[in-house]
Scaffold this motif. Sequence first.
Motif, PDB file in Angstrom:
ATOM      1  N   ALA A  19       1.278  -1.121  -0.197  1.00  0.00           N
ATOM      2  CA  ALA A  19      -0.121  -0.372   0.244  1.00  0.00           C
ATOM      3  C   ALA A  19       0.799   1.382  -0.237  1.00  0.00           C
ATOM      4  N   ARG A  20       0.766   2.303  -0.398  1.00  0.00           N
ATOM      5  CA  ARG A  20       1.251   3.793  -0.474  1.00  0.00           C
ATOM      6  C   ARG A  20       0.818   4.549   0.724  1.00  0.00           C
ATOM      7  N   LYS A  21       1.694   5.195   0.542  1.00  0.00           N
ATOM      8  CA  LYS A  21       1.873   6.113   2.078  1.00  0.00           C
ATOM      9  C   LYS A  21       0.954   6.456   2.112  1.00  0.00           C
ATOM     10  N   ALA A  22       0.464   7.070   1.683  1.00  0.00           N
ATOM     11  CA  ALA A  22      -1.135   7.742   1.796  1.00  0.00           C
ATOM     12  C   ALA A  22      -2.220   6.927   2.167  1.00  0.00           C
ATOM     13  N   ALA A  23      -2.375   5.380   2.312  1.00  0.00           N
ATOM     14  CA  ALA A  23      -3.041   5.022   2.140  1.00  0.00           C
ATOM     15  C   ALA A  23      -4.059   4.603   3.573  1.00  0.00           C
ATOM     16  N   ALA A  24      -4.806   4.682   3.699  1.00  0.00           N
ATOM     17  CA  ALA A  24      -5.602   4.561   5.107  1.00  0.00           C
ATOM     18  C   ALA A  24      -5.315   3.748   6.422  1.00  0.00           C
ATOM     19  N   ASP A  25      -5.046   2.328   5.329  1.00  0.00           N
ATOM     20  CA  ASP A  25      -4.479   1.531   6.491  1.00  0.00           C
ATOM     21  C   ASP A  25      -2.712   1.095   6.348  1.00  0.00           C
ATOM     22  N   TYR A  26      -1.948   2.025   5.697  1.00  0.00           N
ATOM     23  CA  TYR A  26      -0.985   2.218   5.580  1.00  0.00           C
ATOM     24  C   TYR A  26      -0.162   1.788   7.017  1.00  0.00           C
ATOM     25  N   SER A  27       0.961   1.295   7.292  1.00  0.00           N
ATOM     26  CA  SER A  27       1.664   1.035   8.098  1.00  0.00           C
ATOM     27  C   SER A  27       3.681   0.828   7.495  1.00  0.00           C
ATOM     28  N   PRO A  28       4.235   1.869   8.491  1.00  0.00           N
ATOM     29  CA  PRO A  28       5.697   2.022   7.916  1.00  0.00           C
ATOM     30  C   PRO A  28       6.288   0.629   7.938  1.00  0.00           C
ATOM     31  N   VAL A  29       5.848   0.079   9.208  1.00  0.00           N
ATOM     32  CA  VAL A  29       6.904  -1.301   9.572  1.00  0.00           C
ATOM     33  C   VAL A  29       6.216  -2.593   8.909  1.00  0.00           C
ATOM     34  N   SER A  30       4.288  -3.329   8.153  1.00  0.00           N
ATOM     35  CA  SER A  30       4.501  -3.549   7.634  1.00  0.00           C
ATOM     36  C   SER A  30       3.498  -3.104   6.963  1.00  0.00           C
ATOM     37  N   GLY A 291       3.097   0.967  -7.976  1.00  0.00           N
ATOM     38  CA  GLY A 291       3.357   1.621  -6.948  1.00  0.00           C
ATOM     39  C   GLY A 291       4.266   2.517  -6.745  1.00  0.00           C
ATOM     40  N   ASP A 292       5.156   2.280  -5.583  1.00  0.00           N
ATOM     41  CA  ASP A 292       5.722   3.922  -5.056  1.00  0.00           C
ATOM     42  C   ASP A 292       7.104   3.282  -4.977  1.00  0.00           C
ATOM     43  N   ALA A 293       8.200   4.360  -5.519  1.00  0.00           N
ATOM     44  CA  ALA A 293       9.763   3.922  -5.452  1.00  0.00           C
ATOM     45  C   ALA A 293      10.312   3.126  -4.439  1.00  0.00           C
ATOM     46  N   ASP A 294       9.581   3.508  -2.762  1.00  0.00           N
ATOM     47  CA  ASP A 294      10.262   2.753  -1.822  1.00  0.00           C
ATOM     48  C   ASP A 294       9.079   2.494  -1.356  1.00  0.00           C
ATOM     49  N   GLY A 295       8.720   1.203  -2.012  1.00  0.00           N
ATOM     50  CA  GLY A 295       7.226   0.616  -1.415  1.00  0.00           C
ATOM     51  C   GLY A 295       8.173  -0.792  -1.506  1.00  0.00           C
ATOM     52  N   THR A 296       8.822  -0.696  -0.224  1.00  0.00           N
ATOM     53  CA  THR A 296       9.368  -2.571   0.307  1.00  0.00           C
ATOM     54  C   THR A 296       9.148  -2.728   1.470  1.00  0.00           C
ATOM     55  N   ARG A 297       9.237  -3.576   2.231  1.00  0.00           N
ATOM     56  CA  ARG A 297       9.229  -4.118   3.365  1.00  0.00           C
ATOM     57  C   ARG A 297      10.836  -3.875   4.270  1.00  0.00           C
ATOM     58  N   LEU A 298      10.514  -3.427   5.222  1.00  0.00           N
ATOM     59  CA  LEU A 298      11.467  -3.989   6.082  1.00  0.00           C
ATOM     60  C   LEU A 298      12.271  -5.108   6.631  1.00  0.00           C
ATOM     61  N   PRO A 299      13.351  -4.924   6.180  1.00  0.00           N
ATOM     62  CA  PRO A 299      14.674  -4.504   6.106  1.00  0.00           C
ATOM     63  C   PRO A 299      15.081  -3.370   4.857  1.00  0.00           C
TER      64      PRO A 299
END
Length: 339
Positions: A19-30, A291-299
Amino acid sequence: MAAAAPPHGIWVPVPTFFARKAAADYSPVSPPLDPDTQLSHAVFLANAGVRGLVLLGSTGEAVHVTRAERVALVKHLREGLAAAGFPAFPLMAGTAANSVDETAALLAASKEAGADYGLVLAPSYFAGVTSQEGVVAWFAAVAARSPMPILIYHYPGVSNNLKITPATVRTLAAHPNIVGAKFSHGDISAHCQVALDPAIDHERFALFTGLGQHLFPAVQVGVAGAIDGLAAFYPASMVRLFELASADEMGSKQREEARRIQWAASRAEELVVGCGVVGIKEAVARVCGFGDADGTRLPLLGGLGDQEWKRWEPVMAEMERVEKAVRSGGPLYSSLDGP
């Protein structure tokens, strides 16, 4: 009865879109899956003529996705592609587990969700003490338990440099449920030794390279195609290159066209080889708008950024010219020196 090999040609290891950062359910961790973008990109690739999609491989961040997400993603693409006019479009689902039972369970779940093949990454946690006999026994056990045909995935860069020799591949190729392999390394000699091995039934065992960088020469020695990250954003060029490389006869114009595409592709593929999934996602977002250019999951954290992308712009501009020429059906260039 032995299973059939996957169709020859260009397969795309697709990134998993979150999900893009603007999405309501976005989580930076997962961040959650973005199924709509996933399907839109898949339809874009199917319309470009690729032979199949590889889901949840290294590019698909298999190690960052839960089993429930895996099932949801495969199911959504199977149903969505059918609705878009591609009801039997081949799907291959990757695994990256070390235990036989877990790998078999992942394959079973993917099969039930709609996958046709499994791409099985070699077990590598104990690579330093794993013998070739152990590799053979592990893959044979997985194949025996898998409800769908599997391919051997040999990617030393993510597998602790585990070695899989051509002799080991020859042995495994005789298994009725092992129908191919993907070699994600630049050792063209190993490609030759497997693709030309007279002891292997190449009608039912297909070797794919993971590097479009050497697609043309690899096809000349019997490689069945590529599972290629560059095709995620320049699919038409790679499909055309495979068509030219696999033709029974090639005139001077076709040879020149193949050389022109391969030159541009080999340069652009440096982004894929050097930056992996981060570079592929950056390019898919910037070139194709998915998608987003930085749309990966940690790490994994962030994309390449504007400054690094700017360094790649001349190379990508050249590849873009080739892609547009291929899509239009017009001539490429009369020489390798430039447009």
